[in-house]
Scaffold this motif. Structure first.
Motif, PDB file in Angstrom:
ATOM      1  N   PRO A   1       0.828  -1.204   0.000  1.00  0.00           N
ATOM      2  CA  PRO A   1       0.000   0.000   0.000  1.00  0.00           C
ATOM      3  C   PRO A   1       0.862   1.253   0.000  1.00  0.00           C
ATOM      4  O   PRO A   1       2.080   1.188   0.255  1.00  0.00           O
ATOM      5  N   ASN A   2       0.256   2.374  -0.250  1.00  0.00           N
ATOM      6  CA  ASN A   2       0.991   3.633  -0.374  1.00  0.00           C
ATOM      7  C   ASN A   2       1.855   3.933   0.847  1.00  0.00           C
ATOM      8  O   ASN A   2       2.952   4.483   0.723  1.00  0.00           O
TER       9      ASN A   2
ATOM     10  N   ASN B   1      -3.954  -1.027  -4.304  1.00  0.00           N
ATOM     11  CA  ASN B   1      -5.122  -0.347  -3.768  1.00  0.00           C
ATOM     12  C   ASN B   1      -6.271  -1.332  -3.620  1.00  0.00           C
ATOM     13  O   ASN B   1      -6.240  -2.434  -4.174  1.00  0.00           O
ATOM     14  N   LYS B   2      -7.271  -0.916  -2.880  1.00  0.00           N
ATOM     15  CA  LYS B   2      -8.467  -1.727  -2.664  1.00  0.00           C
ATOM     16  C   LYS B   2      -9.034  -2.223  -3.990  1.00  0.00           C
ATOM     17  O   LYS B   2      -9.198  -1.456  -4.933  1.00  0.00           O
TER      18      LYS B   2
ATOM     19  N   PHE C   1      -8.665  -3.899   1.296  1.00  0.00           N
ATOM     20  CA  PHE C   1      -8.295  -2.766   2.140  1.00  0.00           C
ATOM     21  C   PHE C   1      -8.763  -3.079   3.562  1.00  0.00           C
ATOM     22  O   PHE C   1      -9.956  -3.190   3.821  1.00  0.00           O
TER      23      PHE C   1
END
Length: 252
Positions: A77-78, A90-91, A106
């Motif tokens: 993730p970021n 991402n989700k 997520f």
């Protein structure tokens, strides 16, 4: 694909998925040395690292592994991008690695950007759900954690739970304090205690079907939980979850 776990630090696990062609995927390498040693021993070629969140006991080994295997792809993730991630997830993303599909969920609560990876039959959920418990909630994100756990619990019963810490015995002791007469919890506690007393054994991985029976955080809609916590019967499942998680904070 086949599954291998490597214990590191005090109570962490690094998970490795590998195939018959000796290619592998590493999940949450908190240290590099034991992982690289295992790769060399088994002659495995790592093609990817999957990171669930930005805590050092999950990311500390990434830099050195990249140095040894510069062509490796690092997914995360970021919040993990400073650890050499070259594939931000991402989700809802679907990742294709070694002819397997990994679904990105997520699952915030433990951290703001925490994700989990599901590739049937495995769920790699980092510090979101543990066997018999769940991760510590930071920044008062209890609703996020509650919803994240619901996502994982909605997976098929035969899903193999690959969490990142050996907390099972402590979690079951907590559960037995509130439900001392629960047969499922008591039997599972005896089973896990016996397993942990044998050299080289661990309680993990677990299965979603077991967790639905012995994990209080998956049973917050049950009246018996409310009763033993001294809570009102009209509290909803989320409110019970918050009370239970706060009690666990002081317990541990």
């Amino acid at each position: 694909m086949m599954l291998k776990k490597i214990p590191i630090l005090v109570d962490n696990y690094v998970w490795i998925l590998y195939n018959l062609q000796n290619f592998c995927i590493i999940i949450d390498p908190g240290l590099s040395e034991p992982i690289i040693k295992e790769l060399e021993k088994k002659k495995w070629q790592p093609v990817a690292i999957l990171l669930t969140h930005d805590h050092i006991d999950h990311t500390g080994g990434v830099k050195k592994i990249i140095e040894c295997f510069p062509k490796i792809n690092v997914f995360g993730p970021n919040e993990t991008k400073r650890h050499g991630v070259n594939k931000i997830v991402n989700k809802g993303d679907k990742i294709f690695i070694l002819n397997k599909i990994f679904h990105v969920f997520f699952t915030p609560g433990h951290t703001l950007g925490h994700v989990s990876y599901y590739s049937n039959p495995y769920i790699f959920c980092g510090d979101t759900l543990f066997s018999g418990g769940c991760g510590r909630v930071y920044e008062d994100k209890h609703l996020e954690m509650y919803n994240s756990i619901k996502i994982i619990a909605s997976l098929p019963n035969n899903t193999i739970l690959c969490c990142s810490h050996e907390y099972t015995l402590s979690n079951l002791k907590f559960a037995m304090f509130f439900l001392p007469n629960d047969e499922s919890i008591n039997l599972y506690f005896k089973r896990i205690k016996k397993r942990l007393n044998n050299f080289g054994k661990s309680s993990l991985p677990s299965f979603i079907m077991f967790e639905k029976k012995i994990n209080l955080f998956l049973r917050t809609d049950e009246q018996c939980i409310k009763k033993y916590l001294g809570l009102k019967n009209n509290l909803n499942s989320f409110e019970v979850f918050v009370k239970l998680r706060l009690k666990k904070d002081f317990w541990s």
